[in-house]
Design an enzyme around this catalytic site. Structure first.
Site, mmCIF file in Angstrom:
data_model
loop_
_atom_site.group_PDB
_atom_site.id
_atom_site.type_symbol
_atom_site.label_atom_id
_atom_site.label_comp_id
_atom_site.label_asym_id
_atom_site.label_seq_id
_atom_site.Cartn_x
_atom_site.Cartn_y
_atom_site.Cartn_z
ATOM 1 N N GLY A 5 -9.622 -9.665 -0.670
ATOM 2 C CA GLY A 5 -8.590 -10.439 0.293
ATOM 3 C C GLY A 5 -8.113 -11.992 -0.428
ATOM 4 N N ARG B 214 0.796 -1.346 -0.009
ATOM 5 C CA ARG B 214 0.151 0.151 0.024
ATOM 6 C C ARG B 214 0.868 1.278 -0.029
ATOM 7 N NH1 ARG B 214 -4.879 -2.115 4.143
ATOM 8 N NH2 ARG B 214 -6.160 -2.903 2.398
ATOM 9 N N GLY C 244 -13.628 -3.880 0.985
ATOM 10 C CA GLY C 244 -15.029 -3.373 1.302
ATOM 11 C C GLY C 244 -15.645 -2.586 0.202
ATOM 12 N N LYS D 248 -20.260 -17.644 2.449
ATOM 13 C CA LYS D 248 -21.674 -17.464 2.808
ATOM 14 C C LYS D 248 -22.459 -16.655 1.815
ATOM 15 C CE LYS D 248 -21.292 -17.494 7.773
ATOM 16 N NZ LYS D 248 -21.391 -16.732 9.095
#
Length: 396
Positions: free
Chosen positions: A352, A41, A375, A199
């Site tokens: 990720g 990053r 996200g 999920k």
């Protein structure tokens, strides 16, 4: 998507002698001693900083690090290790400035300073108007270059974009915005989306949004098991969400109505436990035993998915199709990664686990765009307009 680009501002000479405030994403992992263990990053933030310095600007950079309590600085919350690494990478001293919100520090054109962890400032997370007003006064040009925080409306990501004289997208954020527009707003068809993960419930809105716009929706991992249940298949002791079967069926129905499909596994790799010592068996999807756990797709399914990917015009990838961290359950994800690498399609990947799979199978150079935001990337796939995109478009 219309927005100002920092590169254009620099090219036109507007940044010369100006105070430039860059919101970067320098939230890097550290060990117990505070040493940076991975600096991707920080390296990704260099082009914006170098662009500003090259344009003759006085440069301020800030970022969050971890999840500190506002107004309560602790040594482990400090960007000091980041300042040290940034100094090394830029080949120049980068001083760390604390208590910077009220100003009172000097930075000359051609110099760069790092402003201490912005999440220590009171009002940062709730985007306090008072804090936003103070931030806007610190600069002439605000540069948002932190896609990883683009889904959050905080003082250094949103408030300052409203109060600074000029607000624009840095090279990293602009590249994300361009890639996302290319993949989702005007894609080359067929548009193939791959959504893996454990999920359905966490990715239901993404699946429904994608079902209304993609030509093929490949599901993997625990999500695929729930879809198999919806298709009336037995899945033994596999990870799934029986309570989400109706939702999975709805996604398949949406696809079917559009003449598109969710290609479900025809064969799978099963074991009686998730471990590196587990014995893997390849079976037809109709032969899954009562105590079997589905941990990967089988070779026939892998070949079918590879063929779909080979004919794609655009590929959006988020999540593996099996437990790829364990060699005997990595085959499906490996074959899929290889198919994406060899495809002529425009490919964008994020999340990720996806980045871990890309690194494991060494296809970094073969994916057209690798998104840096977890996200934020998922929220874009859900069809949401990210706060950063919204405010920059408004200011443009």
């Amino acid at each position: 998507m219309k927005f100002l680009r920092f590169s254009d501002i620099c090219a036109s000479g507007q940044a010369a002698g100006k105070r430039v405030f860059i919101r970067a994403d320098l939230n890097v992992p550290q060990d117990d001693e505070g040493n940076i263990t991975e600096d991707t990053r920080i390296r990704a933030s260099l082009p914006a900083i170098q662009m500003a310095l090259g344009a003759g600007a006085a440069v301020m950079v800030t970022s969050h690090l971890g999840r500190p309590t506002e107004g309560e600085p602790r040594p482990e919350d400090s960007l000091a290790p980041v300042a040290k690494r940034l100094s090394k990478l830029l080949g120049r001293e980068v001083p760390l400035i604390t208590d910077w919100v009220e100003g009172g520090f000097e930075v000359k054109p051609g110099e760069v300073v790092l402003l201490e962890n912005c999440r220590l400032n009171k009002g940062e997370k709730k985007n306090s108007p008072e804090l936003a007003a103070k931030l806007g006064k610190l600069c002439d040009i605000f540069v948002h270059d932190a896609f990883g925080t683009a889904h959050r409306a905080e003082a250094t990501t949103y408030g300052i974009a409203e109060t600074a004289p000029i607000a624009c997208a840095g090279p990293l954020l602009a590249a994300e915005m361009d890639a996302i527009s290319k993949a989702l707003e005007n894609p080359r068809r067929p548009l193939v989306a791959i959504v893996g993960g454990s999920k359905v419930s966490t990715k239901l809105s993404i699946l429904k949004t994608l079902a209304s716009r993609v030509d093929q929706l490949i599901v993997g991992g625990g999500i695929a098991n729930t879809f198999l249940l919806a298709a009336g298949k037995r899945i033994g002791d596999s990870l799934a969400e029986p309570e989400m079967v109706r939702e999975a069926q709805q996604v398949m129905d949406i696809m079917k109505e559009r003449g598109a499909e969710v290609p479900l596994p025809v064969d799978v790799v099963v074991a009686d436990e998730v471990s590196a010592l587990a014995r893997a068996n390849r079976v037809s999807v109709d032969e899954v035993g009562p105590h079997d756990r589905i941990l990967d797709v089988g070779p026939k399914t892998s070949a079918k998915l590879a063929e779909i990917i080979a004919h794609a015009g655009t590929i959006v990838w988020n999540g593996p199709v099996g437990v790829f961290e364990i060699p005997q359950f990595a085959g499906g994800t490996k074959m899929m990664a290889s198919a994406i690498a060899h495809s002529e399609a425009f490919s964008i990947a994020g999340g990720g686990d996806t980045l871990a799979a890309i690194a494991k199978f060494h296809i970094e150079d073969d994916v057209d765009y690798i998104s840096t935001g977890g996200g934020a990337f998922l929220e874009v796939l859900e069809g949401k307009t990210l706060p950063a995109f919204e405010v920059l478009a408004k200011r443009a």
